[in-house]
Design an enzyme around this catalytic site. Structure first.
Site, mmCIF file in Angstrom:
data_model
loop_
_atom_site.group_PDB
_atom_site.id
_atom_site.type_symbol
_atom_site.label_atom_id
_atom_site.label_comp_id
_atom_site.label_asym_id
_atom_site.label_seq_id
_atom_site.Cartn_x
_atom_site.Cartn_y
_atom_site.Cartn_z
ATOM 1 N N SER A 1 0.861 -0.783 -0.087
ATOM 2 C CA SER A 1 0.139 -0.321 -0.191
ATOM 3 C C SER A 1 1.011 1.252 -0.234
ATOM 4 O O SER A 1 1.547 1.631 0.856
ATOM 5 C CB SER A 1 -1.019 -0.084 1.412
ATOM 6 N N ASN B 1 2.846 4.121 10.490
ATOM 7 C CA ASN B 1 2.363 4.682 12.033
ATOM 8 C C ASN B 1 2.883 3.806 12.579
ATOM 9 O O ASN B 1 2.888 2.211 12.429
ATOM 10 C CB ASN B 1 0.629 4.293 11.447
ATOM 11 N N TYR C 1 -8.580 -9.511 3.809
ATOM 12 C CA TYR C 1 -9.822 -9.202 3.730
ATOM 13 C C TYR C 1 -10.732 -8.317 2.552
ATOM 14 O O TYR C 1 -12.174 -7.860 3.201
ATOM 15 C CB TYR C 1 -9.649 -7.411 4.630
ATOM 16 N N GLU C 2 -9.926 -8.684 1.341
ATOM 17 C CA GLU C 2 -11.066 -8.401 0.451
ATOM 18 C C GLU C 2 -11.815 -9.056 -0.288
ATOM 19 O O GLU C 2 -12.658 -9.099 -1.097
ATOM 20 C CB GLU C 2 -9.641 -8.006 -1.176
ATOM 21 N N MET D 1 -1.836 -6.778 7.182
ATOM 22 C CA MET D 1 -2.604 -7.524 6.653
ATOM 23 C C MET D 1 -2.297 -8.454 5.564
ATOM 24 O O MET D 1 -3.301 -8.715 4.597
ATOM 25 C CB MET D 1 -3.943 -6.639 6.804
ATOM 26 N N SER D 2 -0.896 -8.860 5.495
ATOM 27 C CA SER D 2 -0.374 -9.480 3.999
ATOM 28 C C SER D 2 0.464 -10.041 3.737
ATOM 29 O O SER D 2 1.095 -10.213 5.184
ATOM 30 C CB SER D 2 -0.199 -8.073 3.224
ATOM 31 N N HIS E 1 -6.503 4.384 6.407
ATOM 32 C CA HIS E 1 -5.500 4.299 5.203
ATOM 33 C C HIS E 1 -5.262 5.419 4.451
ATOM 34 O O HIS E 1 -3.193 5.428 4.140
ATOM 35 C CB HIS E 1 -6.142 3.253 4.717
ATOM 36 N N HIS F 1 -5.461 -8.978 -0.557
ATOM 37 C CA HIS F 1 -5.591 -8.998 0.679
ATOM 38 C C HIS F 1 -6.557 -10.259 1.004
ATOM 39 O O HIS F 1 -8.107 -10.310 0.321
ATOM 40 C CB HIS F 1 -5.962 -7.638 1.031
ATOM 41 N N ALA G 1 2.927 -2.201 4.281
ATOM 42 C CA ALA G 1 3.543 -1.005 4.432
ATOM 43 C C ALA G 1 2.399 -2.079 6.136
ATOM 44 O O ALA G 1 1.726 -2.862 5.979
ATOM 45 C CB ALA G 1 2.184 0.389 4.246
ATOM 46 N N HIS H 1 -3.684 0.207 -4.265
ATOM 47 C CA HIS H 1 -3.445 -0.902 -5.523
ATOM 48 C C HIS H 1 -4.023 -1.124 -7.065
ATOM 49 O O HIS H 1 -5.262 -1.266 -6.960
ATOM 50 C CB HIS H 1 -3.557 -2.274 -4.681
HETATM 51 O O1 LIG Z 1 -0.055 -4.820 2.850
HETATM 52 P P1 LIG Z 1 -0.341 -3.790 2.485
HETATM 53 O O2 LIG Z 1 -0.987 -3.983 1.083
HETATM 54 O O3 LIG Z 1 1.089 -2.979 2.355
HETATM 55 O O4 LIG Z 1 -1.389 -2.993 3.010
HETATM 56 C C1 LIG Z 1 -1.204 -2.709 3.969
HETATM 57 O O5 LIG Z 1 -1.383 -1.172 4.340
HETATM 58 C C2 LIG Z 1 -3.960 -1.384 4.478
HETATM 59 C C3 LIG Z 1 -4.077 -0.779 5.476
HETATM 60 O O6 LIG Z 1 -3.717 0.662 6.177
HETATM 61 C C4 LIG Z 1 -4.061 -2.864 4.104
HETATM 62 O O7 LIG Z 1 -3.914 -3.095 3.169
HETATM 63 C C5 LIG Z 1 -2.235 -3.082 4.832
HETATM 64 O O8 LIG Z 1 -2.369 -4.784 4.929
HETATM 65 N N1 LIG Z 2 -2.982 -4.665 10.284
HETATM 66 C C1 LIG Z 2 -2.192 -3.314 10.051
HETATM 67 N N2 LIG Z 2 -1.999 -3.403 8.998
HETATM 68 C C2 LIG Z 2 -0.994 -1.881 8.529
HETATM 69 N N3 LIG Z 2 -0.960 -1.462 7.463
HETATM 70 C C3 LIG Z 2 -0.422 -0.148 8.049
HETATM 71 N N4 LIG Z 2 -0.462 0.492 8.919
HETATM 72 C C4 LIG Z 2 -1.408 -0.624 9.869
HETATM 73 C C5 LIG Z 2 -1.117 -1.413 10.738
HETATM 74 O O1 LIG Z 2 -0.632 -0.721 11.908
HETATM 75 N N5 LIG Z 2 -2.194 -2.250 10.698
#
Ligand SMILES: O=P(O)(O)O[C@H]1O[C@H](CO)[C@@H](O)[C@H]1O
Ligand SMILES: Nc1nc2[nH]cnc2c(=O)[nH]1
Length: 267
Positions: A28, A229, A83-84, A205-206, A241, A81, A111, A59
């Protein structure tokens, strides 16, 4: 061999003559890296039979073949992801297709939230290990014996030589353990406290599904997190986000430099 993988591979191979050995997955806010590819040839995920496609904000959703810092690559501009609504096996299909295309190394970026309070937003951290808290595994179901073993070793997932070479160039680079949850909610402060006790430095989350399939397929991975963050509860402010993408874009030059050097250290 899953015939869907064969069909996805044949479609891509019919469009692209390049045979890169390195793939990059952009997280991201990190999609800008795709713009650095020279002589780029694009294939939208939606045009590839059986491929998932990107719906997460920030994305793009395409394969970008070309040359990046002197190396032939394929960049996955946009990832998939849980979550999608994608199944982990959808991610397996993508990585197995890359394997068939001849990919031997994967540079994974994401990220992530900083659980380790010695990190600051904007830090680029080399991931040295992961914790899978997604309660899912992309290898669940019948094993593709012609791609990898039923019970893959995860120690071999990371390309430790590549990591060492990068650390020689960036001796100050922080290293951390990435814990993966499905999302899409960000964590509660209590969850972050628990994850810290589990030894996690970063949360996202990836990445873990991709890494598991790399381990299965014998693709060696190097993983960078952009700690965009402080994780939930570390600071009083809410997470968003928008902030994630904004901070990732703020460190664009630094991130491009890290990826450039990571590719240049390869022979
Ligand atoms: O892991 P990438 O795809 O970088 O994205 C991260 O950032 C998003 C949350 O802000 C979520 O999709 C998390 O997985
Ligand atoms: N789960 C999760 N994904 C992120 N992607 C960017 N920051 C975060 C966070 O604080 N938690």
């Amino acid at each position: 061999m899953d015939k869907r993988v064969r069909e996805a591979y044949e479609y891509i191979a019919s469009k692209i003559s390049l045979k890169p050995k390195i793939a990059l997955i952009l997280g991201s806010g990190l999609g800008f890296l795709a713009n650095e590819v020279k002589n780029a040839q694009h294939i939208s995920y939606k045009d590839i039979p059986h491929f998932p496609y990107s719906t997460a904000p920030g994305h793009e959703g395409k394969l970008v073949f070309g040359e990046l810092f002197g190396k032939e690559v394929v960049v996955l501009s946009g990832r998939f992801h849980i979550y999608e609504g994608w199944n982990p096996t959808d991610i397996k299909l993508v990585i197995h297709t890359l394997k068939l295309l001849g990919i031997e190394r994967m540079l994974v970026t994401n990220a992530a939230g900083a659980i380790n309070t010695s990190y600051t937003p904007g830090d680029i951290v080399m991931v040295k290990d992961v914790i899978n808290l997604m309660f899912r595994n992309p290898l669940r179901g019948p094993n593709d014996e012609d791609i990898g073993p039923r019970f893959p070793d995860m120690l071999g997932a990371f390309d430790r030589d590549w990591m060492e070479k990068v650390k020689e160039v960036f001796p100050e680079m922080k290293e951390g353990v990435y814990i993966a949850v499905t999302g899409p909610t960000y964590e509660t402060p209590a969850e972050i406290k628990a994850f810290r006790k589990l030894g996690a430095d970063l949360v996202g989350m990836s990445t873990v599904p991709e890494l598991i399939v790399c381990a299965h397929s014998g693709i060696k991975a190097l993983v960078f997190s952009c700690a965009t963050n402080m994780a939930a509860g570390v600071l009083e402010q809410p997470l968003s986000h928008e902030e994630v993408v904004e901070v990732a874009n703020k460190v664009k030059e630094k991130f491009i430099e890290v990826v450039r050097k990571a590719l240049e250290v390869l022979e």
